[in-house]
Design a protein around this motif. Structure first.
Motif, PDB file in Angstrom:
ATOM      1  N   ASP A  40      10.588   3.847   4.738  1.00  0.00           N
ATOM      2  CA  ASP A  40      10.436   2.998   3.721  1.00  0.00           C
ATOM      3  C   ASP A  40       8.498   3.034   3.481  1.00  0.00           C
ATOM      4  O   ASP A  40       7.895   3.028   2.466  1.00  0.00           O
ATOM      5  N   ARG A  41       8.098   2.765   4.827  1.00  0.00           N
ATOM      6  CA  ARG A  41       6.590   2.946   4.826  1.00  0.00           C
ATOM      7  C   ARG A  41       5.904   4.165   4.409  1.00  0.00           C
ATOM      8  O   ARG A  41       5.065   4.163   3.624  1.00  0.00           O
ATOM      9  N   THR A  42       6.577   4.941   4.732  1.00  0.00           N
ATOM     10  CA  THR A  42       6.182   6.593   4.318  1.00  0.00           C
ATOM     11  C   THR A  42       6.102   6.670   2.734  1.00  0.00           C
ATOM     12  O   THR A  42       5.134   6.955   2.200  1.00  0.00           O
ATOM     13  N   LEU A  43       7.340   6.219   2.219  1.00  0.00           N
ATOM     14  CA  LEU A  43       7.466   6.228   0.746  1.00  0.00           C
ATOM     15  C   LEU A  43       6.514   5.255   0.226  1.00  0.00           C
ATOM     16  O   LEU A  43       5.644   5.728  -0.927  1.00  0.00           O
ATOM     17  N   ARG A  44       6.202   4.312   0.748  1.00  0.00           N
ATOM     18  CA  ARG A  44       5.285   3.523  -0.022  1.00  0.00           C
ATOM     19  C   ARG A  44       3.451   4.017  -0.035  1.00  0.00           C
ATOM     20  O   ARG A  44       3.212   3.831  -0.832  1.00  0.00           O
ATOM     21  N   THR A  79      -0.549   6.479  -2.566  1.00  0.00           N
ATOM     22  CA  THR A  79      -1.670   7.652  -2.702  1.00  0.00           C
ATOM     23  C   THR A  79      -1.547   8.299  -4.216  1.00  0.00           C
ATOM     24  O   THR A  79      -2.354   8.878  -4.555  1.00  0.00           O
ATOM     25  N   GLN A  80      -0.472   8.285  -4.861  1.00  0.00           N
ATOM     26  CA  GLN A  80      -0.323   8.749  -6.191  1.00  0.00           C
ATOM     27  C   GLN A  80      -0.670   7.574  -7.294  1.00  0.00           C
ATOM     28  O   GLN A  80      -0.743   8.009  -8.465  1.00  0.00           O
ATOM     29  N   MET A  81      -1.052   6.339  -6.938  1.00  0.00           N
ATOM     30  CA  MET A  81      -1.447   5.616  -7.701  1.00  0.00           C
ATOM     31  C   MET A  81      -2.957   5.720  -8.329  1.00  0.00           C
ATOM     32  O   MET A  81      -3.787   6.201  -7.558  1.00  0.00           O
ATOM     33  N   THR A  82      -3.230   5.093  -9.393  1.00  0.00           N
ATOM     34  CA  THR A  82      -4.531   5.399  -9.926  1.00  0.00           C
ATOM     35  C   THR A  82      -5.194   4.217  -9.504  1.00  0.00           C
ATOM     36  O   THR A  82      -4.688   3.273  -8.907  1.00  0.00           O
ATOM     37  N   PRO A  83      -6.709   4.149  -9.505  1.00  0.00           N
ATOM     38  CA  PRO A  83      -7.368   3.004  -8.926  1.00  0.00           C
ATOM     39  C   PRO A  83      -7.243   1.981  -9.686  1.00  0.00           C
ATOM     40  O   PRO A  83      -7.153   0.785  -9.152  1.00  0.00           O
TER      41      PRO A  83
END
Length: 112
Positions: free
Chosen positions: A93-97, A102-106
């Protein structure tokens, strides 16, 4: 001559003491109720049945105790396995989060 007679009497005394001790041993295996009963043979049979019942109950108890110990061990192992699965799920779960973050925009990160 009196020494021989004394030795003979002491020998007889030892024989009678041995017989008395043997009789005491036999009486120890008989319960008081068997001796005091009007029908001592019936009481003795009842006592023997009770002894057999108690022996069987003791054997059943021992078997149950062993089965409980085995079950407790298996349950402990199963709980350990489940705990490992929970820990792996938390790490996943932590890895997926983290991957998602990391793929989210600022802009998306600032909303958090």
């Amino acid at each position: 001559r009196s020494d021989k007679a004394g030795d003979r009497l002491r020998g007889e005394l030892h024989v009678h003491e041995d017989e008395l001790n043997a009789a005491r041993q036999k009486l120890q295996s008989v319960s008081a109720s068997s001796v005091l009963e009007d029908q001592p043979e019936d009481a003795l049979r009842k006592w023997r049945r009770e002894c057999v019942d108690m022996t069987e109950a003791s054997s059943e108890f021992d078997s149950s105790r062993i089965a409980c110990a085995e079950l407790a061990e298996r349950l402990g192992q199963r709980i350990g396995g489940l705990q490992e699965e929970v820990d792996r799920a938390k790490v996943a779960d932590r890895t997926l989060r983290m991957e998602h973050m990391t793929q989210m925009t600022p802009a998306e990160l600032s909303k958090l």
